[in-house]
Design an enzyme around this catalytic site. Sequence first.
Site, PDB file in Angstrom:
ATOM      1  N   ARG A   1      -2.574  -2.069  -3.479  1.00  0.00           N
ATOM      2  CA  ARG A   1      -3.765  -1.238  -3.312  1.00  0.00           C
ATOM      3  C   ARG A   1      -3.662  -0.092  -4.313  1.00  0.00           C
ATOM      4  O   ARG A   1      -2.644   0.599  -4.371  1.00  0.00           O
ATOM      5  CB  ARG A   1      -3.792  -0.674  -1.898  1.00  0.00           C
ATOM      6  CG  ARG A   1      -4.957   0.262  -1.711  1.00  0.00           C
ATOM      7  CD  ARG A   1      -4.896   0.931  -0.372  1.00  0.00           C
ATOM      8  NE  ARG A   1      -6.053   1.784  -0.220  1.00  0.00           N
ATOM      9  CZ  ARG A   1      -6.040   2.922   0.450  1.00  0.00           C
ATOM     10  NH1 ARG A   1      -4.952   3.334   1.045  1.00  0.00           N
ATOM     11  NH2 ARG A   1      -7.139   3.649   0.548  1.00  0.00           N
TER      12      ARG A   1
ATOM     13  N   ASN B   1       0.873  -1.171   0.000  1.00  0.00           N
ATOM     14  CA  ASN B   1       0.000   0.000   0.000  1.00  0.00           C
ATOM     15  C   ASN B   1       0.912   1.223   0.000  1.00  0.00           C
ATOM     16  O   ASN B   1       1.489   1.583   1.018  1.00  0.00           O
ATOM     17  CB  ASN B   1      -0.886  -0.035   1.253  1.00  0.00           C
ATOM     18  CG  ASN B   1      -1.830   1.142   1.321  1.00  0.00           C
ATOM     19  OD1 ASN B   1      -1.762   2.059   0.494  1.00  0.00           O
ATOM     20  ND2 ASN B   1      -2.710   1.136   2.301  1.00  0.00           N
TER      21      ASN B   1
ATOM     22  N   GLU C   1      -8.106  -5.161   5.082  1.00  0.00           N
ATOM     23  CA  GLU C   1      -7.960  -4.859   3.655  1.00  0.00           C
ATOM     24  C   GLU C   1      -6.789  -5.632   3.043  1.00  0.00           C
ATOM     25  O   GLU C   1      -6.856  -6.053   1.895  1.00  0.00           O
ATOM     26  CB  GLU C   1      -7.767  -3.348   3.475  1.00  0.00           C
ATOM     27  CG  GLU C   1      -9.061  -2.587   3.710  1.00  0.00           C
ATOM     28  CD  GLU C   1      -8.870  -1.099   3.959  1.00  0.00           C
ATOM     29  OE1 GLU C   1      -8.375  -0.751   5.050  1.00  0.00           O
ATOM     30  OE2 GLU C   1      -9.194  -0.302   3.074  1.00  0.00           O
TER      31      GLU C   1
ATOM     32  N   HIS D   1     -12.878   3.071  -0.013  1.00  0.00           N
ATOM     33  CA  HIS D   1     -12.900   2.036   1.031  1.00  0.00           C
ATOM     34  C   HIS D   1     -13.602   0.776   0.533  1.00  0.00           C
ATOM     35  O   HIS D   1     -14.110  -0.018   1.333  1.00  0.00           O
ATOM     36  CB  HIS D   1     -13.646   2.501   2.307  1.00  0.00           C
ATOM     37  CG  HIS D   1     -12.989   3.604   3.060  1.00  0.00           C
ATOM     38  ND1 HIS D   1     -13.692   4.637   3.643  1.00  0.00           N
ATOM     39  CD2 HIS D   1     -11.685   3.853   3.345  1.00  0.00           C
ATOM     40  CE1 HIS D   1     -12.856   5.460   4.253  1.00  0.00           C
ATOM     41  NE2 HIS D   1     -11.621   5.010   4.067  1.00  0.00           N
TER      42      HIS D   1
ATOM     43  N   ARG E   1     -11.422  15.797   7.586  1.00  0.00           N
ATOM     44  CA  ARG E   1     -12.195  16.217   6.398  1.00  0.00           C
ATOM     45  C   ARG E   1     -13.609  16.627   6.783  1.00  0.00           C
ATOM     46  O   ARG E   1     -14.229  16.013   7.641  1.00  0.00           O
ATOM     47  CB  ARG E   1     -12.272  15.062   5.383  1.00  0.00           C
ATOM     48  CG  ARG E   1     -10.956  14.797   4.712  1.00  0.00           C
ATOM     49  CD  ARG E   1     -11.033  13.566   3.817  1.00  0.00           C
ATOM     50  NE  ARG E   1      -9.965  12.650   4.148  1.00  0.00           N
ATOM     51  CZ  ARG E   1      -9.939  11.369   3.817  1.00  0.00           C
ATOM     52  NH1 ARG E   1     -10.917  10.837   3.127  1.00  0.00           N
ATOM     53  NH2 ARG E   1      -8.926  10.616   4.157  1.00  0.00           N
TER      54      ARG E   1
END
Length: 395
Positions: free
Chosen positions: A90, A7, A383, A179, A240
């Site tokens: 990823r 990743n 993940e 996601h 965010r």
Amino acid sequence: MKVLVINCGSSSLKYQLIDSESENVLAKGLCERIGIDGRLTHKPTGKDKVEIEAPMPDHTAAVSLVLQHLTDPVCGVISSLSEIGAVGHRVVHGGEKFAASTLLTDEVLEQIEKCNELAPLHNPANLIGIDACKKLMPGVPQVGVFDTAFHQTMPKKAFLYGLPIEYYEKYAVRRYGFHGTSHSYVSKRAAEILGKKPEDLKVIVCHLGNGASVCAVKNGKSVDTSMGLTPLEGLIMGTRSGDLDPAILEFVAGKTGMSLSEVLTVLNKKSGVLGMSGVSSDFRDLDAAVKEGNQKAKDALDTYYYRVAKYIGAYVAAMNGVDVICFTAGAGENDAHLRKSICEYLGYLGVEIDDEKNACRGEERVITTDDSKVKVMIVPTNEELAIARDTVALV
Ligand code: AMP
């Protein structure tokens, strides 16, 4: 087969080496400050952790150092690189081109590059990581697993914005969602734990980490999700803003003298619960601040919980019902108070939280009473394992 999962960010690289038969993690680690100076944390399972400062002028140097440590006689976990059967990467944005994971051929890499403008911070870094692995492990199959792919089943009514249609047709402006690897893994795992088939369930997954999104998964497919063209839309997150009136951008720019791009940086990096509270983006710090009577931290958390609950309500409507609601990622898995506070809005669905069952961290379990009409579960996301599984399936 042993699968290396990568990743790659712009200055960091996370990795895991997974044995696909046992699904055990053989080693994992993190390279940081790539291009600046360089720091490696390598954690081989069953052996001592290694933390070193080492020059990493670029991602190829970082991958090279990771491979050295994986094969090192002392802290390594394999005797030679030939044991690595495949690499799973990823990739953040696959646009509309990738609805599933794929082998990374030269043509595929060209197509991913075309998606770069949709994720300018993430995709170029992902491609650099792929390039470094191809150089250092020639002949080893490389697979791309996209954050956006799972959401490609969203119907048009869920992904179109209320904008002139030519923006979609010419510039691909639409909702993509992110996601996806996590939402897919968690919804399938929830079905497995309950002994049901994903095709028979309506699931809402709340991925609440530093980034956060909700996904409506109907019969195993994503039908709506809260993030949009970029990961800024939807829930209030650590830093965010999530959803807001787009007119705020120009209004704030006018008041503060910032450019639009500076305001956008504030929305991405200085907003969310961090900006609202002035305390932290970390829920542990916010919980502590609330206990000390910090009203802004309380307002930030109350607004955060309320926004998640509103999205859950919206997705019950989108699916005409819900069987299971899952909490996952850092805050979703670990923060019992957060789960309870969100579920307090869901009495109308017949959700009844069992406080004893909810008092846990990071364990797979149902946290509602036996009588609860809708099951609420904690399902820790994984993940890396999902990427490894997709990679093995393709090679
Ligand atoms: P992630 O992005 O999934 O790694 O999640 C990171 C976030 O999870 C952190 O910013 C924390 O806010 C949150 N988190 C991690 N552990 C806990 C905990 N024990 N209690 C509350 N929040 C936590």
